[in-house]
Design an enzyme around this catalytic site. Sequence first.
Site: not given
Length: 136
Positions: A65, A53, A55-57
Site C-alpha cells: 500500500n 501504513a 502493514t497494509y499489503g
Amino acid sequence: MKTRTLGTDLSVSAVGLGCMGFSHAYGAPTGRSEAVRAIRAALDLGYTLFDTAETYGTAADPHENETLVGEALKAVRNRVQTATKFGIRFDETSTAVNKPLIPDARPESIRASVEGSLRRLGTDHIEAWIQETVTE
C-alpha cells in the site's frame, strides 16, 4: 474542499482518503491502475490527506500500500500530505490466515520503519507518522 489544521500548522483536507482497502483487509486487492486512478480522482476532488501504513499489503508484499500511494502521488507530492503508521508487524511464522500482530517499537525497528516508509512512498518526508498499537 474545506481544510483543517492538525497540530499547529499542518493544513489538510477536511476529508482524507484511507487507502488500506486498495490492497489489504477487504477482499482481493484493487488492480494497481484502478487504485492509482481512484487516488488521483480523490486529489481532483480536493483531497490532500492520504493515509496508509507499512502493514497494509498482501502476503506477497506486506508493504504494497505504501508503494501504491507513493506511485499515485509522486507527481503531486508537494501538494499533498501523507500519513502512515508504524509500530506493529505481522507474525510471519504463524500459519493462521489472519496472522497475529506483534507490537514492535524498539529503536532499531523504528529507524528501519521510517527509512522503509520514506523509500516506498518515494519521498523525503512524512507529514503524519503514527505509532499503531495492538488492542485485544
